[in-house]
Design an enzyme around this catalytic site. Structure first.
Site, PDB file in Angstrom:
ATOM      1  CE  LYS A  54     -17.058  17.419   5.662  1.00 28.95           C
ATOM      2  NZ  LYS A  54     -17.031  15.949   5.603  1.00 28.95           N
TER       3      LYS A  54
ATOM      4  NE  ARG B 231     -22.495  10.507  16.097  1.00 29.40           N
ATOM      5  CZ  ARG B 231     -22.537  11.803  15.811  1.00 29.40           C
ATOM      6  NH1 ARG B 231     -23.658  12.455  15.966  1.00 29.40           N
ATOM      7  NH2 ARG B 231     -21.468  12.419  15.374  1.00 29.40           N
TER       8      ARG B 231
ATOM      9  CD  GLU C  77     -22.198  26.701  17.178  1.00 25.70           C
ATOM     10  OE1 GLU C  77     -21.664  25.603  17.432  1.00 25.70           O
ATOM     11  OE2 GLU C  77     -23.298  27.038  17.610  1.00 25.70           O
TER      12      GLU C  77
ATOM     13  CD  GLU D 278     -17.320  16.699  17.472  1.00 28.71           C
ATOM     14  OE1 GLU D 278     -18.456  16.926  17.945  1.00 28.71           O
ATOM     15  OE2 GLU D 278     -17.128  15.929  16.514  1.00 28.71           O
TER      16      GLU D 278
ATOM     17  CB  CYS E  14       9.063 -10.011  -8.607  1.00 29.48           C
ATOM     18  SG  CYS E  14       8.924  -8.277  -8.987  1.00 29.48           S
TER      19      CYS E  14
ATOM     20  CB  SER F 144     -25.184  12.797  12.190  1.00 32.51           C
ATOM     21  OG  SER F 144     -23.922  13.223  11.792  1.00 32.51           O
ATOM     22  CG  LEU F 145     -25.053  18.589  12.156  1.00 30.93           C
ATOM     23  CD1 LEU F 145     -23.979  19.658  12.217  1.00 30.93           C
ATOM     24  CD2 LEU F 145     -26.408  19.214  12.429  1.00 30.93           C
TER      25      LEU F 145
ATOM     26  CE1 TYR G 222     -15.965   7.031   2.071  1.00 28.67           C
ATOM     27  CE2 TYR G 222     -17.156   8.783   3.210  1.00 28.67           C
ATOM     28  CZ  TYR G 222     -16.851   7.443   3.059  1.00 28.67           C
ATOM     29  OH  TYR G 222     -17.442   6.515   3.881  1.00 28.67           O
ATOM     30  CG  ASP G 223     -18.051  14.111   2.389  1.00 34.11           C
ATOM     31  OD1 ASP G 223     -18.003  13.039   3.004  1.00 34.11           O
ATOM     32  OD2 ASP G 223     -17.594  15.167   2.840  1.00 34.11           O
TER      33      ASP G 223
ATOM     34  CE  LYS H 268     -19.264  18.449  10.123  1.00 35.66           C
ATOM     35  NZ  LYS H 268     -18.246  17.499  10.496  1.00 35.66           N
TER      36      LYS H 268
ATOM     37  CG  ASP I 157     -11.501  14.513   3.367  1.00 41.06           C
ATOM     38  OD1 ASP I 157     -10.928  13.440   3.097  1.00 41.06           O
ATOM     39  OD2 ASP I 157     -11.146  15.267   4.277  1.00 41.06           O
TER      40      ASP I 157
ATOM     41  CB  CYS J 213       4.315  -9.128 -10.400  1.00 45.67           C
ATOM     42  SG  CYS J 213       5.800 -10.126 -10.481  1.00 45.67           S
TER      43      CYS J 213
ATOM     44  CE1 TYR K  32     -22.130  19.822  19.079  1.00 42.61           C
ATOM     45  CE2 TYR K  32     -19.768  20.174  19.020  1.00 42.61           C
ATOM     46  CZ  TYR K  32     -20.854  19.345  18.850  1.00 42.61           C
ATOM     47  OH  TYR K  32     -20.672  18.047  18.453  1.00 42.61           O
TER      48      TYR K  32
ATOM     49  CB  CYS L 120       6.325  -7.667 -13.443  1.00 38.83           C
ATOM     50  SG  CYS L 120       7.173  -6.919 -12.053  1.00 38.83           S
TER      51      CYS L 120
ATOM     52  CG  ASP M   9     -12.467  16.472  11.375  1.00 39.45           C
ATOM     53  OD1 ASP M   9     -13.427  15.703  11.556  1.00 39.45           O
ATOM     54  OD2 ASP M   9     -11.659  16.347  10.442  1.00 39.45           O
TER      55      ASP M   9
ATOM     56  CB  CYS N  78      10.576  -9.894 -12.305  1.00 37.07           C
ATOM     57  SG  CYS N  78       8.824 -10.234 -12.408  1.00 37.07           S
TER      58      CYS N  78
ATOM     59  CE  LYS O 246     -24.768  23.945  16.164  1.00 40.65           C
ATOM     60  NZ  LYS O 246     -24.062  23.859  17.432  1.00 40.65           N
TER      61      LYS O 246
HETATM   62  S1  IVH Z   1     -24.353  20.619  16.275  1.00 41.22           S
HETATM   63  C1  IVH Z   1     -27.974  17.214  16.121  1.00 41.22           C
HETATM   64  N1  IVH Z   1     -22.127  21.953  16.222  1.00 41.22           N
HETATM   65  O1  IVH Z   1     -20.252  17.284  13.470  1.00 41.22           O
HETATM   66  C2  IVH Z   1     -26.517  17.373  15.925  1.00 41.22           C
HETATM   67  N2  IVH Z   1     -22.038  19.649  15.664  1.00 41.22           N
HETATM   68  O2  IVH Z   1     -21.086  16.088  10.944  1.00 41.22           O
HETATM   69  C3  IVH Z   1     -26.130  18.766  16.276  1.00 41.22           C
HETATM   70  N3  IVH Z   1     -19.786  18.822  15.178  1.00 41.22           N
HETATM   71  O3  IVH Z   1     -22.781  15.248  14.771  1.00 41.22           O
HETATM   72  C4  IVH Z   1     -24.699  18.929  16.150  1.00 41.22           C
HETATM   73  N4  IVH Z   1     -18.739  20.712  15.496  1.00 41.22           N
HETATM   74  O4  IVH Z   1     -20.546  15.543  16.154  1.00 41.22           O
HETATM   75  C5  IVH Z   1     -22.701  20.759  16.035  1.00 41.22           C
HETATM   76  N5  IVH Z   1     -20.239  23.276  16.267  1.00 41.22           N
HETATM   77  C6  IVH Z   1     -20.799  22.087  16.068  1.00 41.22           C
HETATM   78  C7  IVH Z   1     -20.051  20.939  15.708  1.00 41.22           C
HETATM   79  C8  IVH Z   1     -20.718  19.739  15.507  1.00 41.22           C
HETATM   80  C9  IVH Z   1     -18.603  19.435  15.186  1.00 41.22           C
HETATM   81  C10 IVH Z   1     -19.962  17.395  14.841  1.00 41.22           C
HETATM   82  C11 IVH Z   1     -21.060  16.721  15.590  1.00 41.22           C
HETATM   83  C12 IVH Z   1     -22.043  16.376  14.510  1.00 41.22           C
HETATM   84  C13 IVH Z   1     -21.161  16.233  13.320  1.00 41.22           C
HETATM   85  C14 IVH Z   1     -21.914  16.343  12.014  1.00 41.22           C
END
Ligand code: IVH
Length: 708
Positions: free
Chosen positions: A328, A152, A129, A188, A445, A98-99, A53-54, A131, A50, A440, A240, A422, A133, A425, A304
């Protein structure tokens, strides 16, 4: 633009020259990301972690932000959340953003410094807090009554999943206490780690494709058109945040969470509070230590700004608020040795290099192999045999090799070359233009054949019980199988001549092979392994064309006219059926009684399907219990009130009682209610074919007779 704004809004108005190298680099990043998206979402088989990827994603995002002319609609950064079919769209009152994500403590420090610059002389405090998933959701309460639930979507408009949301038992339909006139609450929807494992185990039992992780399972569940299925899945929610809020004033995030709880909405039990950079970093670490214990999957911490008034002044960019950031956690990793690289030949002939690793424990399991993707990946990452490497689990499930420990190289490590022939084969391999993979192309094969037969017999395809990898290998070795069609000419005495193969196994296997003759058309289509044609496409095709012959002769236009069948799929179908070897195999299957036609659902009957089975029911069912009992009895099954070793199935509804434990102890098969309906449907389809096959045989017999 003042200094504070220019920090966040670079001036893009000047036209700039983009070098061809940069353009090519951006295109390359996009291709890689799209490829990894495919692997992750469509095949549940990620090739990178992950984190990696990010990294790719944020490099692309950064370049597109710095050079906006490079950001076109087809970029993966512009990808809108997949639309769910069959749902109405509606607008959010306040857009759902999103964040920003980061993996680095330095960037968290930078985030805090930037806030201090934007709010000089002010004291800033934070909440930290988990996050969660899961799948982001926005619920609208009017005067305390739940009126709508939206996903969303693209941030402005989401899918209306109200009926499904109402099936989640912890979400109140009415709020308690002093009520806001309007509340758009954000949170979520998730599936607990435990429920995820149970769901996948049930899916495996009835041959459905497995979900890659709890997030995908929650997303898939929320997209169900039948709310009863959602009820069965036991989704949960944590709230949240909020979008629109009228009739009540809140000052801080801490106050918000308390208020949400007082209204009866589920919230996370412990949010942390921090008033300095060091406290924030400490809280992130602390959460990292306990997150494994949470019932839901979490991959990060959300930091936050606590004061809502400060948030308002900080505002947001077009994608994300400036007052929050997601940190993350890197997945757990382990170091081990790359002992060798072996080559696997897949059913379509693609050669995949596989890392043979010194066995090592990682997040609860022993790992000794991991795919290395293809030769370009090996070269790009410079993997050498003998290297010490780091491995981790992508999506916290599938092991991937993420890095080489270059500092540990002794000089003895050996570069790896993909074979030119191969390994199975010994025919030369080819590389098609525009493809990275080596293939192949010998249709005889042995390894390809092995994989094709395994796939043909697998649960998601023809579902031939008892025909696993080892038995296929044995049958190939002694020359009893040369194509999938040979399965249908196997005889008992041939099987009995195999080592350690008893009478009972032979009878069961032959019965299972025979039953597979009458599987529905979509299963046969999946079983053929036509590139790009999975279960969903196969079902669409079968529904539209009804017979294999019609699909084989359909034009490209006729194929693409089917919902969800694109140009690439249509081309693939055309190419597949044009191959002489395929044509021959299809004709053999036809001669051997494999059914090529779809059914009229009205002709389906349950009669006798459950003959000889003994059922016990526990828990609350989604329909009256009498109805279910009647369905079992009319299909020939018997229903008892207590479990014994003679019980064939325990059918479970919501909140199953102690019978579940008894069944587990006695090894009785456990079937969830939704799986029960599915099993009955599939059996009806099969039995229809068996009956129909007999009557076709009788018909052709009598025609023959008439002619004489
Ligand atoms: S606050 C303006 N708090 O993670 C968006 N998001 O990768 C404020 N998520 O879009 C989001 N846990 O869907 C917030 N404790 C948490 C969260 C949370 C999961 C999700 C949410 C967000 C995404 C960002």
């Amino acid at each position: 633009m003042n200094e504070q704004q220019s920090l966040l809004f670079p001036d893009f108005s000047k036209k700039e020259e983009i070098s061809p190298e940069l353009k090519e680099h951006v295109m390359g990043l996009r291709r890689q990301i799209q490829d990894h998206d495919q692997r992750y979402y469509n095949h549940a088989a990620p090739a990178i972690s992950d984190y990696q990827y990010d990294q790719l994603y944020s490099e692309l995002l950064g370049l597109e932000r710095a050079h906006p002319s490079l950001c076109t609609e087809d970029s993966p950064t512009q990808r809108l959340l997949e639309r769910a079919e069959g749902f109405q769209r509606a607008s959010h009152r306040v857009p759902m953003q999103s964040l920003e994500n980061t993996y680095s403590e330095d960037e968290v420090r930078h985030f805090i410094k930037r806030l201090e610059k934007l709010l000089p002389e002010e004291k800033i405090s934070f909440t930290i807090e988990p996050k969660i998933d899961g799948v982001a959701i926005s619920l609208l309460y009017e005067h305390g009554v739940l009126v709508r639930g939206l996903t969303r979507g693209d941030g402005s408009r989401g899918d209306d999943v109200t009926a499904n949301i109402k099936m989640i038992s912890t979400i109140p339909k009415k709020l308690e206490g002093p009520l806001p006139s309007l509340l758009e609450v954000r949170g979520e929807i998730y599936l607990s780690k435990k429920k995820f494992l149970q769901l996948n185990a049930q899916r495996e039992e009835v041959g459905l494709t497995l979900f890659a992780n709890p997030r995908n399972a929650a997303a898939g569940s929320l997209k169900q058109l039948d709310p009863e299925i959602v009820k069965e899945r036991h989704l949960e929610a944590i709230f949240y945040g909020f979008g629109a809020l009228e009739g009540i004033t809140l000052r801080t995030q801490v106050e918000l969470i308390k208020q949400l709880k007082d209204w009866g909405l589920p919230t996370h039990r412990s949010i942390q509070y921090a008033s300095s950079e060091e406290e924030v970093l400490e809280a992130i670490k602390c959460l990292g230590n306990v997150r494994e214990d949470y019932t839901f999957q979490t991959d990060g911490a959300v930091i936050k700004v606590n004061l809502l008034n400060q948030r308002q002044r900080l505002g947001s960019t077009s994608k994300a608020p400036r007052w929050a950031i997601a940190f993350k956690y890197r997945a757990q990793e382990a170091q081990t040795r790359l002992l060798g690289i072996t080559i696997q030949v897949g059913r379509s002939g693609i050669l995949t290099p596989v890392a043979e690793l010194e066995p090592v424990s990682l997040a609860g399991s022993k790992i000794s192999r991991a795919t290395l993707h293809n030769q370009e990946e090996i070269k790009r990452r410079d993997f050498r045999v003998g290297d010490y490497v780091l491995i981790e689990k992508a999506g916290e499930v599938i092991p991937v090799v993420t890095a080489v420990c270059y500092e540990k190289r002794s000089g003895q490590e050996k570069e790896f070359q993909m074979p030119t022939i191969c390994p199975s084969c010994h025919q030369p391999v080819v590389q098609y233009e525009g493809e990275v993979a080596l293939r192949c192309i010998n249709e005889h094969c042995p390894q390809q054949l092995q994989r094709r037969i395994e796939y043909f017999a697998s649960r998601q395809a023809m579902n031939i019980a008892g025909l696993g990898e080892a038995l296929v290998a044995q049958l190939l070795k002694c020359g009893l199988l040369r194509s999938v069609a040979d399965l249908y000419v196997l005889r008992s005495e041939q099987l009995l001549s195999l080592e350690r193969f008893g009478e009972k196994s032979a009878t069961n296997l032959l019965r299972s092979i025979d039953q597979s003759r009458s599987r529905p058309l979509w299963r046969l289509l999946v079983a053929l392994g036509i590139p790009h044609i999975g279960r969903r496409a196969a079902q669409k095709l079968a529904g539209e064309f009804s017979t294999l012959d019609k699909i084989m002769t359909a034009s490209l236009q006729e194929l693409t006219a089917v919902e969800e069948i694109g140009e690439m799929m249509a081309q693939s179908i055309h190419h597949y059926f044009s191959q002489p070897g395929v044509k021959k195999m299809i004709e053999q299957l036809r001669q051997l009684g494999v059914q090529f036609g779809e059914i009229d659902p009205h002709l389906l009957s349950s009669e006798g399907l459950l003959e000889g089975t003994l059922w016990v029911i526990t828990g609350t069912l989604s329909q009256p219990r009498d109805k279910v009992v009647a369905a079992i009895r009319s299909a020939g099954g018997k229903v008892n009130s207590s479990i014994s070793s003679r019980t064939t199935y325990l059918l479970t509804g919501e909140n199953p009682g102690s019978k579940l434990l008894q069944a587990q102890k006695l090894g009785v098969s456990i079937l969830k209610e939704e799986m029960f309906s599915q099993m009955l449907q599939e059996q009806r389809e099969s039995s229809y074919f068996r009956i129909n096959q007999c009557s076709t045989a009788v018909r052709s017999c009598s025609n023959h007779h008439d002619a004489q």
